[in-house]
Write an enzyme that holds these catalytic residues in place. Structure first.
Site, mmCIF file in Angstrom:
data_model
loop_
_atom_site.group_PDB
_atom_site.id
_atom_site.type_symbol
_atom_site.label_atom_id
_atom_site.label_comp_id
_atom_site.label_asym_id
_atom_site.label_seq_id
_atom_site.Cartn_x
_atom_site.Cartn_y
_atom_site.Cartn_z
ATOM 1 N N HIS A 104 -6.925 -27.677 35.571
ATOM 2 C CA HIS A 104 -6.184 -27.318 34.358
ATOM 3 C C HIS A 104 -5.042 -26.398 34.793
ATOM 4 O O HIS A 104 -5.200 -25.641 35.767
ATOM 5 C CB HIS A 104 -7.021 -26.491 33.382
ATOM 6 C CG HIS A 104 -8.233 -27.144 32.812
ATOM 7 N ND1 HIS A 104 -9.437 -27.163 33.444
ATOM 8 C CD2 HIS A 104 -8.440 -27.738 31.614
ATOM 9 C CE1 HIS A 104 -10.342 -27.762 32.684
ATOM 10 N NE2 HIS A 104 -9.764 -28.122 31.552
ATOM 11 N N ASP A 107 -6.227 -22.936 35.468
ATOM 12 C CA ASP A 107 -7.111 -22.778 36.638
ATOM 13 C C ASP A 107 -6.267 -22.458 37.862
ATOM 14 O O ASP A 107 -6.676 -21.694 38.737
ATOM 15 C CB ASP A 107 -7.864 -24.073 36.986
ATOM 16 C CG ASP A 107 -8.652 -24.640 35.843
ATOM 17 O OD1 ASP A 107 -9.057 -23.861 34.969
ATOM 18 O OD2 ASP A 107 -8.850 -25.876 35.824
ATOM 19 N N GLU A 235 -11.226 -37.484 26.445
ATOM 20 C CA GLU A 235 -12.593 -37.261 26.942
ATOM 21 C C GLU A 235 -13.557 -37.034 25.775
ATOM 22 O O GLU A 235 -13.529 -35.972 25.155
ATOM 23 C CB GLU A 235 -12.568 -36.048 27.886
ATOM 24 C CG GLU A 235 -13.876 -35.821 28.596
ATOM 25 C CD GLU A 235 -13.770 -34.706 29.636
ATOM 26 O OE1 GLU A 235 -12.765 -34.658 30.387
ATOM 27 O OE2 GLU A 235 -14.698 -33.884 29.693
ATOM 28 N N GLU A 271 -18.226 -38.435 30.355
ATOM 29 C CA GLU A 271 -19.017 -37.400 31.041
ATOM 30 C C GLU A 271 -20.486 -37.520 30.634
ATOM 31 O O GLU A 271 -20.799 -37.612 29.446
ATOM 32 C CB GLU A 271 -18.429 -36.036 30.664
ATOM 33 C CG GLU A 271 -19.112 -34.878 31.321
ATOM 34 C CD GLU A 271 -18.276 -33.590 31.211
ATOM 35 O OE1 GLU A 271 -17.030 -33.651 31.221
ATOM 36 O OE2 GLU A 271 -18.904 -32.529 31.112
ATOM 37 N N HIS A 274 -21.772 -34.972 28.030
ATOM 38 C CA HIS A 274 -21.212 -35.212 26.695
ATOM 39 C C HIS A 274 -21.924 -36.389 26.024
ATOM 40 O O HIS A 274 -22.159 -36.379 24.813
ATOM 41 C CB HIS A 274 -19.716 -35.496 26.782
ATOM 42 C CG HIS A 274 -18.912 -34.348 27.335
ATOM 43 N ND1 HIS A 274 -17.547 -34.405 27.467
ATOM 44 C CD2 HIS A 274 -19.276 -33.124 27.784
ATOM 45 C CE1 HIS A 274 -17.098 -33.261 27.976
ATOM 46 N NE2 HIS A 274 -18.140 -32.481 28.189
ATOM 47 N N ASP A 299 -16.366 -37.979 34.484
ATOM 48 C CA ASP A 299 -16.674 -36.604 34.862
ATOM 49 C C ASP A 299 -18.159 -36.629 35.186
ATOM 50 O O ASP A 299 -19.005 -36.801 34.305
ATOM 51 C CB ASP A 299 -16.368 -35.621 33.718
ATOM 52 C CG ASP A 299 -14.948 -35.081 33.814
ATOM 53 O OD1 ASP A 299 -14.188 -35.571 34.669
ATOM 54 O OD2 ASP A 299 -14.607 -34.176 33.043
ATOM 55 N N ASP A 310 -23.908 -27.900 26.931
ATOM 56 C CA ASP A 310 -23.248 -28.539 28.064
ATOM 57 C C ASP A 310 -23.534 -27.728 29.334
ATOM 58 O O ASP A 310 -22.782 -26.816 29.657
ATOM 59 C CB ASP A 310 -21.744 -28.516 27.726
ATOM 60 C CG ASP A 310 -20.942 -29.549 28.469
ATOM 61 O OD1 ASP A 310 -21.537 -30.411 29.124
ATOM 62 O OD2 ASP A 310 -19.701 -29.487 28.383
ATOM 63 N N ASP A 312 -23.561 -28.798 32.423
ATOM 64 C CA ASP A 312 -22.670 -29.205 33.532
ATOM 65 C C ASP A 312 -23.313 -29.032 34.903
ATOM 66 O O ASP A 312 -22.711 -28.437 35.815
ATOM 67 C CB ASP A 312 -21.362 -28.393 33.486
ATOM 68 C CG ASP A 312 -20.402 -28.883 32.407
ATOM 69 O OD1 ASP A 312 -20.526 -30.043 31.993
ATOM 70 O OD2 ASP A 312 -19.522 -28.097 31.986
ATOM 71 N N ASP A 342 -17.142 -32.484 37.400
ATOM 72 C CA ASP A 342 -17.052 -31.493 36.320
ATOM 73 C C ASP A 342 -18.448 -30.859 36.220
ATOM 74 O O ASP A 342 -19.190 -31.079 35.262
ATOM 75 C CB ASP A 342 -16.635 -32.178 35.013
ATOM 76 C CG ASP A 342 -16.285 -31.168 33.939
ATOM 77 O OD1 ASP A 342 -16.487 -29.959 34.171
ATOM 78 O OD2 ASP A 342 -15.813 -31.584 32.868
HETATM 79 C C1 XUL Z 1 -15.538 -29.533 28.809
HETATM 80 C C2 XUL Z 1 -14.983 -30.497 29.752
HETATM 81 C C3 XUL Z 1 -13.645 -30.177 30.284
HETATM 82 C C4 XUL Z 1 -12.758 -31.337 30.544
HETATM 83 C C5 XUL Z 1 -11.373 -30.968 30.984
HETATM 84 O O1 XUL Z 1 -16.767 -29.858 28.330
HETATM 85 O O2 XUL Z 1 -15.626 -31.461 30.107
HETATM 86 O O3 XUL Z 1 -13.818 -29.399 31.435
HETATM 87 O O4 XUL Z 1 -13.299 -32.180 31.510
HETATM 88 O O5 XUL Z 1 -10.727 -30.146 30.075
HETATM 89 CO CO CO Z 2 -15.243 -32.905 31.496
#
Ligand code: XUL
Ligand code: CO
Length: 448
Positions: A104, A107, A235, A271, A274, A299, A310, A312, A342
Site C-alpha cells: 500500500h 506501507d 477484493e 482471500e 474473507h 491473497d 480476519d 490472516d 496477505d
Molecule cells: C484486508 C485486506 C487488505 C487488502 C489490501 O482484510 O485483505 O490487506 O488485501 O488492501
Molecule cells: Co487481502
C-alpha cells in the site's frame, strides 16, 4: 542506516533440499524450476511477499501494543525509517527468492502533512524501489492505496457522505496507480476497506453504491489514460472493519461490476479468510470467480475456524489449497495474478527468522498442494467423473434443451410418455474425497 545486514540470521537464499531436508529453513516441495504443465513451478505460483503484514505491522492487537520492536519502527525521521524498512524488505525478498512483492502507499512511505507531501514521499520511496529492483529479481505483483486507516476515511472513501473525502481518495489512488505503473506492477488492487456501513440509520445505500461504481470507473479510465495494462482487482470481504462491506463476496462483486459496466476491466482478488467470513469456503469463492470469468489473483492466507475475524494466518492446509489450485490450473493457471501472502506471523513470533519460516512453510504447503492438483488433473481424478456426471447435457436432447429448442410443453409431453422414468445416480462424494486424499498423500516422485 542499513538494518538489513544484521536483521536476519541467514545470508544465503533459502534453497530447495527435497523431502528429507534438515532442520534449518529449506524448501522441501517448492522446487522452483520443476516443470509442471509446461511452466516452471515459480511461474505458476507467482509468490508475492506483502509489505504491510511482514514489514509494517508491529505485533499489536486490541488488548496490547507492539511485540516485535522492529528497529525501523522507532526513530524521529520517518523517511529514514521508510528507507531502512525497504532495505529489510528487499533482503527478505532476496532470502526467500520470491518473484514478487505488494504494498500500500502508506506501507512504503509515511503520510505527510498534506496530500502533496504524501505523494512526494511515495515517489521518493518508489525511486528507491526502482533502484533496488534494477539489481534484484523481485517484481511488483500489485500496488494499492490505503483508504481506510486515516480518520478522514472513518465513514468510507468512495462511499463517504462527503464528496471532498472522495476527492482526497482519488488523489491517493492516482499517485498509487501511477507508482504501480512506473514499477511495472502486474495489477492494481482496490480493497474497499471502509466501503460499507455501521448502521442503515445514517446510510443512503443506493447513493453509496453509485458512488463506489463511479469511483471504480474513474480508476479504470485513468488506467487506460496512462497505458497501464494490468487489470484493476477488487477484493471481496463481507465485514471488518465495517459491519457490512459492499464487496461482500464474489457473487455480490460480480453483480456490482455488471451493474456499473466494469466487467471488462475489473477482476477479483480472492482471500481465504474473507471467504470464510462470508460463510463460504475458499474453494467456493475461487470456483465461482472462475465460472463467472472474473478470477484475477489470490491473497493467500487462512482464518481460524473458531474465530469470527480476519486472523490472516499463513496458509498451511494442503488439502484445501489443492482443491483451489485444481480449480485454477484447470482453467489454465494465473495470468496477471499470483499468490500474495496477505498473512501475518502471530504476535508471539518475535524472532526475525519467524518471518522466514512462515513464508517458507506456506510456500511449501502451496507447492505440495499445487503438485497434487496437477496430479489430479493429469489423472482426470475429478474432471473425468464430473464430465461423466453431466454427460447427458452434451447429448442431443441436453443440447436441444439448453439451445432453446424445447418449450416447457415439449418437455412436459416427453415426461408424460409411458415408460419415461429417469433413475437417480450416486453423487459418489466419499469416493471423490478419498481420491483427493490419495493425490495429496503421494510423495514428490509420484509414489506412495
Ligand atoms: C484486508 C485486506 C487488505 C487488502 C489490501 O482484510 O485483505 O490487506 O488485501 O488492501
Ligand atoms: Co487481502
Amino acid at each position: 542506516m542499513n538494518a538489513s545486514a544484521k536483521f536476519f540470521d541467514a545470508s544465503a537464499p533459502v534453497a530447495f533440499a527435497g523431502e528429507n531436508a534438515g532442520q534449518g529453513p529449506a524448501f522441501r516441495w517448492y522446487d522452483r524450476d520443476r516443470m509442471v504443465h509446461g511452466r516452471r513451478l515459480e511461474d505458476h505460483l507467482r509468490f508475492a511477499v506483502c509489505y504491510w503484514h511482514s514489514l509494517c505491522w508491529p505485533g499489536g492487537d486490541p488488548f496490547g501494543g507492539e511485540t516485535f520492536l522492529r528497529p525501523w519502527h522507532h526513530g524521529t525521521d520517518a523517511m529514514a525509517q521508510a528507507r531502512a524498512k525497504a532495505d529489510v524488505a528487499f533482503e527478505l525478498f532476496r532470502l526467500l527468492d520470491v518473484p514478487y512483492f505488494t504494498f500500500h502507499d502508506v506501507d512504503a512511505a509515511p503520510e505527510g502533512a498534506s496530500l502533496a507531501e504524501s505523494v512526494a514521499n511515495l515517489n521518493a520511496i518508489a525511486d528507491l524501489f526502482e533502484a533496488k529492483m534494477a539489481s534484484a529479481k523481485v517484481r511488483l505483483l500489485w500496488g494499492t492505496a490505503n483508504l481506510f486507516t486515516h480518520r478522514r476515511y472513518m465513514a468510507g472513501a468512495a462511499t463517504n457522505p462527503d464528496p471532498e473525502i472522495f476527492t482526497y481518495a482519488a488523489g491517493q489512488v492516482r499517485a498509487a496507480l501511477e507508482v504501480t505503473h512506473r514499477l511495472g506492477g502486474q495489477n492494481y488492487v482496490l480493497w474497499g476497506g471502509r466501503e460499507g456501513y455501521e448502521t442503515l440509520l445514517n446510510t443512503d445505500l443506493k447513493r453509496e453504491l453509485d458512488q463506489l461504481g463511479r469511483f471504480v470507473a474513474l480508476v479504470v479510465e485513468h488506467k487506460h489514460r496512462i497505458g497501464f495494462k494490468g487489470p484493476i482487482l477488487i477484493e471481496p470481504k463481507p465485514k471488518e472493519p465495517t459491519k457490512h462491506q459492499y464487496d461482500f463476496d464474489v457473487a455480490t462483486c460480480y453483480g456490482f461490476l455488471e451493474r456499473y459496466d466494469l466487467l471488462k476491466d475489473v477482476k477479483l482478488n480472492i482471500e481465504q479468510n474473507h471467504a470464510i467470513l462470508a460463510g463460504h469456503s475458499f474453494h467456493h469463492e475461487v470456483a465461482l470467480a472462475e465460472a463467472l470469468g472474473v478470477f484475477g489473483s489470490l491473497d493467500i492466507n487462512r482464518g481460524d475456524d473458531l474465530l469470527g475475524w480476519d486472523t490472516d494466518q499463513f496458509a498451511m492446509n494442503v488439502p484445501e489449497l489443492a482443491l483451489v489450485f485444481h480449480e485454477i490450473l484447470n482453467r489454465g493457471g494465473f495470468t496477471s495474478g499470483g499468490l500474495n501472502f496477505d498473512a501475518k506471523i502471530r504476535r508471539q513470533s518475535i524472532d526475525p527468522d519467524d518471518l522466514i519460516h512462515a513464508h517458507v512453510g506456506s510456500m511449501d504447503a502451496c507447492a505440495r498442494a499445487f503438485l497434487a492438483a496437477a496430479d489430479m488433473l493429469d489423472a482426470g481424478a475429478l474432471t473425468a467423473p464430473l464430465a461423466k456426471r453431466y454427460e447427458g447435457w452434451s447429448g442431443p436432447e441436453g443440447r436441444a434443451i439448453l439451445g432453446g429448442q424445447r418449450s416447457l410443453a415439449d418437455l412436459a409431453d416427453r415426461a408424460l410418455q409411458p415408460g419415461f422414468d429417469p433413475q437417480p445416480r450416486s453423487g459418489r462424494q466419499e469416493y471423490l474425497e478419498s481420491l483427493v486424499n490419495r493425490h495429496v498423500w503421494r510423495s514428490a516422485d509420484g509414489t506412495g
